[in-house]
Design a protein around this motif. Structure first.
Motif, PDB file in Angstrom:
ATOM      1  N   ALA A 650      42.428 -12.825 -27.489  1.00 37.39           N
ATOM      2  CA  ALA A 650      41.848 -13.593 -26.396  1.00 37.39           C
ATOM      3  C   ALA A 650      41.396 -14.970 -26.843  1.00 37.39           C
ATOM      4  N   GLY A 651      42.066 -15.526 -27.812  1.00 37.02           N
ATOM      5  CA  GLY A 651      41.678 -16.842 -28.309  1.00 37.02           C
ATOM      6  C   GLY A 651      41.979 -17.940 -27.315  1.00 37.02           C
ATOM      7  N   PRO A 652      41.834 -19.195 -27.732  1.00 40.99           N
ATOM      8  CA  PRO A 652      42.091 -20.316 -26.828  1.00 40.99           C
ATOM      9  C   PRO A 652      43.543 -20.274 -26.351  1.00 40.99           C
ATOM     10  N   PRO A 653      43.836 -20.772 -25.160  1.00 36.95           N
ATOM     11  CA  PRO A 653      42.926 -21.576 -24.314  1.00 36.95           C
ATOM     12  C   PRO A 653      42.068 -20.770 -23.352  1.00 36.95           C
ATOM     13  N   LEU A 654      41.910 -19.466 -23.547  1.00 36.63           N
ATOM     14  CA  LEU A 654      41.060 -18.676 -22.668  1.00 36.63           C
ATOM     15  C   LEU A 654      39.632 -19.214 -22.683  1.00 36.63           C
ATOM     16  N   ALA A 655      39.121 -19.482 -21.486  1.00 43.54           N
ATOM     17  CA  ALA A 655      37.740 -19.915 -21.337  1.00 43.54           C
ATOM     18  C   ALA A 655      37.213 -19.266 -20.061  1.00 43.54           C
ATOM     19  N   ALA A 656      36.532 -18.138 -20.231  1.00 44.94           N
ATOM     20  CA  ALA A 656      36.074 -17.363 -19.086  1.00 44.94           C
ATOM     21  C   ALA A 656      34.743 -16.727 -19.436  1.00 44.94           C
ATOM     22  N   PRO A 657      33.613 -17.349 -19.056  1.00 46.51           N
ATOM     23  CA  PRO A 657      32.293 -16.856 -19.447  1.00 46.51           C
ATOM     24  C   PRO A 657      32.049 -15.384 -19.120  1.00 46.51           C
ATOM     25  N   LEU A 658      32.509 -14.902 -17.956  1.00 42.88           N
ATOM     26  CA  LEU A 658      32.266 -13.494 -17.619  1.00 42.88           C
ATOM     27  C   LEU A 658      32.964 -12.590 -18.627  1.00 42.88           C
ATOM     28  N   LEU A 659      34.182 -12.924 -18.989  1.00 42.67           N
ATOM     29  CA  LEU A 659      34.920 -12.087 -19.927  1.00 42.67           C
ATOM     30  C   LEU A 659      34.261 -12.106 -21.303  1.00 42.67           C
ATOM     31  N   ASP A 660      33.719 -13.245 -21.672  1.00 49.12           N
ATOM     32  CA  ASP A 660      32.972 -13.302 -22.945  1.00 49.12           C
ATOM     33  C   ASP A 660      31.794 -12.330 -22.914  1.00 49.12           C
ATOM     34  N   ARG A 661      31.077 -12.305 -21.805  1.00 46.34           N
ATOM     35  CA  ARG A 661      29.929 -11.407 -21.690  1.00 46.34           C
ATOM     36  C   ARG A 661      30.370  -9.949 -21.708  1.00 46.34           C
ATOM     37  N   LEU A 662      31.504  -9.648 -21.039  1.00 43.44           N
ATOM     38  CA  LEU A 662      31.988  -8.274 -21.012  1.00 43.44           C
ATOM     39  C   LEU A 662      32.456  -7.825 -22.394  1.00 43.44           C
ATOM     40  N   LEU A 663      33.064  -8.730 -23.141  1.00 39.17           N
ATOM     41  CA  LEU A 663      33.464  -8.401 -24.516  1.00 39.17           C
ATOM     42  C   LEU A 663      32.233  -8.113 -25.375  1.00 39.17           C
ATOM     43  N   ASP A 664      31.209  -8.957 -25.213  1.00 43.08           N
ATOM     44  CA  ASP A 664      29.975  -8.740 -25.974  1.00 43.08           C
ATOM     45  C   ASP A 664      29.307  -7.425 -25.579  1.00 43.08           C
ATOM     46  N   LEU A 665      29.311  -7.127 -24.284  1.00 41.64           N
ATOM     47  CA  LEU A 665      28.684  -5.895 -23.816  1.00 41.64           C
ATOM     48  C   LEU A 665      29.412  -4.672 -24.363  1.00 41.64           C
ATOM     49  N   ALA A 666      30.741  -4.729 -24.382  1.00 42.41           N
ATOM     50  CA  ALA A 666      31.502  -3.616 -24.953  1.00 42.41           C
ATOM     51  C   ALA A 666      31.163  -3.443 -26.427  1.00 42.41           C
ATOM     52  N   GLY A 667      31.025  -4.581 -27.140  1.00 37.33           N
ATOM     53  CA  GLY A 667      30.653  -4.505 -28.555  1.00 37.33           C
ATOM     54  C   GLY A 667      29.286  -3.887 -28.739  1.00 37.33           C
ATOM     55  N   ALA A 668      28.339  -4.235 -27.854  1.00 38.77           N
ATOM     56  CA  ALA A 668      26.989  -3.678 -27.955  1.00 38.77           C
ATOM     57  C   ALA A 668      27.001  -2.170 -27.693  1.00 38.77           C
ATOM     58  N   GLU A 669      27.773  -1.726 -26.716  1.00 37.20           N
ATOM     59  CA  GLU A 669      27.846  -0.289 -26.434  1.00 37.20           C
ATOM     60  C   GLU A 669      28.438   0.473 -27.615  1.00 37.20           C
ATOM     61  N   ILE A 670      29.427  -0.133 -28.262  1.00 38.94           N
ATOM     62  CA  ILE A 670      30.027   0.508 -29.436  1.00 38.94           C
ATOM     63  C   ILE A 670      28.992   0.609 -30.560  1.00 38.94           C
ATOM     64  N   ARG A 671      28.213  -0.443 -30.774  1.00 36.77           N
ATOM     65  CA  ARG A 671      27.164  -0.419 -31.804  1.00 36.77           C
ATOM     66  C   ARG A 671      26.171   0.707 -31.528  1.00 36.77           C
ATOM     67  N   LEU A 672      25.775   0.845 -30.277  1.00 38.01           N
ATOM     68  CA  LEU A 672      24.825   1.904 -29.934  1.00 38.01           C
ATOM     69  C   LEU A 672      25.441   3.281 -30.157  1.00 38.01           C
ATOM     70  N   ALA A 673      26.715   3.428 -29.809  1.00 35.86           N
ATOM     71  CA  ALA A 673      27.372   4.711 -30.030  1.00 35.86           C
ATOM     72  C   ALA A 673      27.461   5.044 -31.518  1.00 35.86           C
ATOM     73  N   LEU A 674      27.553   4.002 -32.368  1.00 38.86           N
ATOM     74  CA  LEU A 674      27.624   4.200 -33.819  1.00 38.86           C
ATOM     75  C   LEU A 674      26.238   4.338 -34.450  1.00 38.86           C
TER      76      LEU A 674
END
Length: 876
Positions: A650-674
């Motif tokens: 998902a590198g450039p030229p992708l620029a989509a703030p909502l998707l950035d937040r969703l990627l971060d949220l998925a990462g946070a859920e994975i951290r909690l699961a671990l």
């Protein structure tokens, strides 16, 4: 001078056909049509009306032969001589006598009137003779279209109206007869058998083939029937032709001889010229032929059953496909020099009428590449985004490649072709070429082409690459430009507006600007409906489904997704990328409901619709769904690897703030699961702009670290917010926090609130992912309290928590019988014992006995406990 008519005795007497014609070899009996004639002869008239070769005479003759055993059938084959009243009435009397309808000695005229003066007396005598007949007689008048004389027609009309008690007529005609059949139709005294009725059905065609001793693959036979549209003569010719490849030409030659040979030269020229289009209307016919009576001519040809019929209920007509093919073959031979001009006239008419696809097709047939390019610029972009996209691109491919660099308009065609074949890398270069070719063009051309190029760049380049801020800016500029245009400057103005509103709505959605996205997407839905552009309506509804999912409104999301899918189904566009966001939204909904198989199925539909070159934003969403499903299966490490790869892709030229937040949220859920809450605390701690889902995630991290007050502060606002999914999670976390503090009453109340919020949307996922073992203990306690209050055992609580996976070692259980296993499969549902019995086809007492045995073998005291134990043991 004495008024009289010519007596046939004064000239050579032609052959009189007063018996049914000899039945052709290979004729088949068609019961459904014979039954229709049987019904018809119970009343005044049966009309068999169709063009040549549809089997009218064969049907009537075969019926007459079969019917003759039960009553007389008088047959008269009419031709031009019967426009003489003497000839008509004399031959009709002869037909009645030949059929045995007039008993010997019965007073009856011997011949027709020899003068106009004799006609009244003759008709009275004829009527008296018919009235005296002992039983009704069927009279078949074959070739009624040959009779045009007013006195003969009047005589037939009189018999239909006044002698129907004793004479029942079967009228066979190639065209609508000049008789008062409308009166018979109103009174129910007319049975009509027309071309559509006479058309051979597939089973009848198979019988027709069989009597010829031939066989054919079912698919081949069906194709021939479809191509002939059930035309009897065409099928016989095709079946009797040794070489199937030459059958069409033989059939077409027959059609030309039968239909065209006796037509006036102006009619022959008219049908040849107008055959270049698949459908024809009066105005289009006038444009192509240069005439002024196109509609009247088409109406006349339709009435005469000249293989012309109405196409729908409007102004359009169509030629039978084989007739059209034969005409086109002839016009290519006889008018080769005029053919390009005919297509050019059609192209210009269609362009004015707003039919871009037909206009483009005829422009290319005419070889006028400049006009083709102009049509594509003015009307091509909506076509490229429509259900006709494949046909449109197929037509574009007929433009010689060398021509695609000659003008800016043709360069637009090249851009669309490059995108259609998946060559996105070529699009920027072709955009630059098109703009370069606009230099030194007049202002009107530059404005029109520049608008099309801007729309293409926004949709094909910017949106597909996922540069949402740029897409929002360009869409805003385009909306301003469109507001300054008039209809004559942009014939596709409505479609352009729908496209641009859709683009801006998408840009705002993925830019995390939900309120504005909602307004623009609804505006796009309305604009698309107004512009009759269903593809953009589908995509706007699908994006609204995505928006509702992100806001935690699952029911609303499901409604939007279903609406998008319904339109896509109606226009056969379920495999188009426009509907893909709806399928992805459905996958996310099913995931929240804990229905992994359904979520995976919806994801597959979404991936299929996205195609080989999906939008970058949709690729991220689909990837995040995969990550979530993997995480929900307890494979946190695999989910982390998938997320890492997704971030890389998902590198450039992708620029989509909502998707950035969703990627971060998925990462946070994975951290909690671990079991690693610290990175989540670092990422979200102290941020004032957290979404409800992010607040829940941060609260989970605080709870994992033992900071209950911090978690409570975050959860308080989420519990009462509009995001129902997050609210369910917040109430579950509140229940867990209260339980940690030993406040069982507060924990029970919080879990009740979680269940109440979950019930409308059937939300299950949070119960499965937020410390499932402890949630199960709380749910068991809640189930016990519910039962103490006398609530039904299969309550909402039982329905939702039945899906909680229990993380524990599988208990040892006594083996179940085959029938007990069958009953066990129904126990996680809300079905009663009686309903289970009905499904299994056994008695309710038997079901209850099996359930008691199941409880004993599983060591369970009630249904919910048995389900949990069975899940742990892998039995369900």
């Amino acid at each position: 001078m004495r008024d009289h008519v010519r007596v046939r005795a004064a000239v050579s007497i032609p052959v009189v056909h007063t018996v049914p014609p000899r039945l052709p070899a290979g004729l088949i009996w068609r019961p459904r049509l014979a039954a229709a004639v049987d019904t018809g002869v119970q009343r005044a008239a049966t009309l068999l009306c169709a063009g040549p070769g549809w089997g009218k005479t064969a049907l009537a003759a075969s019926w007459a032969v079969a019917r003759s055993l039960s009553g007389p059938v008088a047959w008269l084959t009419l031709d031009a001589q019967h426009n003489d009243p003497y000839a008509f009435w004399s031959d009709l009397i002869l037909a009645l006598r030949t059929a045995g309808a007039i008993p010997p000695g019965r007073s009856f005229p011997d011949r027709g009137p020899t003068s106009v003066a004799q006609e009244p007396a003759f008709r009275r005598a004829f009527a008296a003779g018919v009235t005296g007949l002992s039983a009704p007689v069927v009279v078949v008048l074959d070739g009624l279209h040959e009779v045009t004389d007013r006195r003969v027609v009047s005589g037939i009309s009189g018999m239909l109206q006044h002698l129907s008690e004793r004479l029942r007529f079967v009228l066979i005609s190639r065209r609508a007869p000049a008789l008062p059949v409308h009166r018979l139709r109103v009174t129910g005294d007319l049975t009509e058998i027309r071309q559509a009725d006479l058309a051979f059905r597939l089973d009848e065609a198979a019988d027709l083939l069989g009597v010829r001793g031939r066989t054919m693959a079912p698919g081949t036979l069906a194709e021939i029937v479809r191509r002939m549209e059930g035309w009897a003569a065409g099928l016989r010719l095709a079946f009797d032709t040794p070489d199937p490849a030459g059958a069409d030409e033989i059939v077409e030659d027959y059609l030309i001889r039968e239909v065209m040979s006796e037509r006036p030269a102006d009619i022959r020229r008219f049908v040849m010229q107008t055959s270049i289009t698949d459908r024809i209307c009066g105005d289009l016919a006038d444009a192509v032929t240069g005439g002024s009576r196109g509609h009247e001519t088409l109406e006349s040809l339709t009435r005469e059953n000249m293989f012309v019929e109405r196409s729908g209920a409007g102004r359009w007509f169509r030629y039978h496909p084989l007739f059209r093919s034969a005409l086109r073959r002839r016009v290519a031979r006889q008018l080769p020099d005029a053919l390009p001009e005919l297509h050019l006239a059609a192209a210009r008419w269609y362009e004015r009428d707003g039919n871009g696809l037909s206009a483009l097709t005829h422009a290319i047939e005419a070889g006028n590449w400049d006009l083709a390019g102009r049509i594509v610029v003015r009307r091509g972009l909506p076509l490229f985004g429509s259900a006709d996209r494949q046909e449109f691109t197929d037509v574009l491919r007929r433009i010689p490649p060398a021509r695609l660099t000659e003008t800016a308009e043709l360069a637009v065609c090249a851009i669309l072709l490059a995108y259609a074949r998946g060559d996105l890398a070529a699009v920027p270069h072709r955009l630059a070429l098109a703009r370069a070719l606009l230099v030194n063009r007049d202002e009107a051309a530059r404005s029109e082409v520049s608008m099309a190029l801007a729309l293409l760049e926004a949709s094909v380049v910017t949106r597909w690459h996922g540069d949402m801020p740029r897409l929002a800016r360009s869409s805003t500029d385009l909306l301003g430009d469109l507001a300054r245009l008039s209809w004559d400057q942009a014939p596709s103005l409505l479609q352009y507006r729908a496209m641009t509103l859709n683009n801006k709505g998408a840009a705002l959605l993925w830019s995390d600007r939900f309120d504005r996205a909602d307004r623009y997407l609804w505006a796009a839905v309305t604009a698309a409906r107004t512009a009759r552009s269903p593809i953009f309506e589908i995509n706007s509804l699908a994006l609204l489904a995505q928006l509702a999912v992100q806001q935690g409104a699952l029911r609303e999301a499901a409604e939007h997704a279903a609406a998008a899918d319904g339109i896509a189904c109606r226009i056969d566009a379920r495999g188009r990328i426009a509907v893909a966001p709806a399928y992805l939204a459905q996958a996310m909904i099913e995931s929240e409901r804990g229905r992994e198989p359904e979520a995976e199925d919806a994801l597959r539909h979404g991936l299929h619709a996205m195609g080989a070159i999906p939008e970058a934003a949709l690729s991220i969403v689909a990837g995040l769904i995969r990550v979530r499903l993997t995480l929900d299966r307890g494979e946190a490490a695999s989910a982390r690897a998938m997320l890492t790869q997704l971030r890389t892709e998902a590198g450039p030229p992708l620029a989509a703030p909502l998707l950035d937040r969703l990627l971060d949220l998925a990462g946070a859920e994975i951290r909690l699961a671990l079991g690693d809450p610290e990175p989540v605390l670092v990422r979200y701690g102290g941020r004032p702009d957290l979404s409800a889902a992010e607040q829940v995630c941060l609260a989970r991290a605080h709870l994992a670290g033992g900071d209950l007050p911090a978690a409570e502060r975050l959860l308080e606002s989420v519990r009462h917010g509009s995001d129902r999914v997050s609210a369910v999670g917040a109430w579950i976390l509140t229940a867990l926090a209260a339980d940690t503090q030993g406040r069982s009453s507060a924990a029970s109340e919080a879990l009740s609130m979680a269940l109440a919020h979950a019930e409308p949307d059937r939300i299950r996922r949070p119960f499965r992912t937020y410390d499932a073992q402890r949630v199960l203990v709380l749910a068991e306690r809640q189930q016990w309290l519910t039962e103490l209050r006398g609530a039904a055992g299969d309550s909402v609580l039982g329905e939702i928590t039945a899906e909680i996976p229990v993380i524990a070692s599988a208990p040892a259980v006594e083996p179940l019988s085959e029938r007990e296993v069958d009953v066990l499969q129904f126990m996680p549902t809300v079905l009663t014992a009686a309903e289970i019995a009905k499904n299994l086809g056994i008695s309710v007492n038997t079901v209850k006995a099996h359930m008691r045995s199941i409880y004993r073998k599983l060591g369970a005291g009630r249904r919910r406990e048995a389900v949990v134990t069975a899940r742990q043991a892998g039995l369900i």
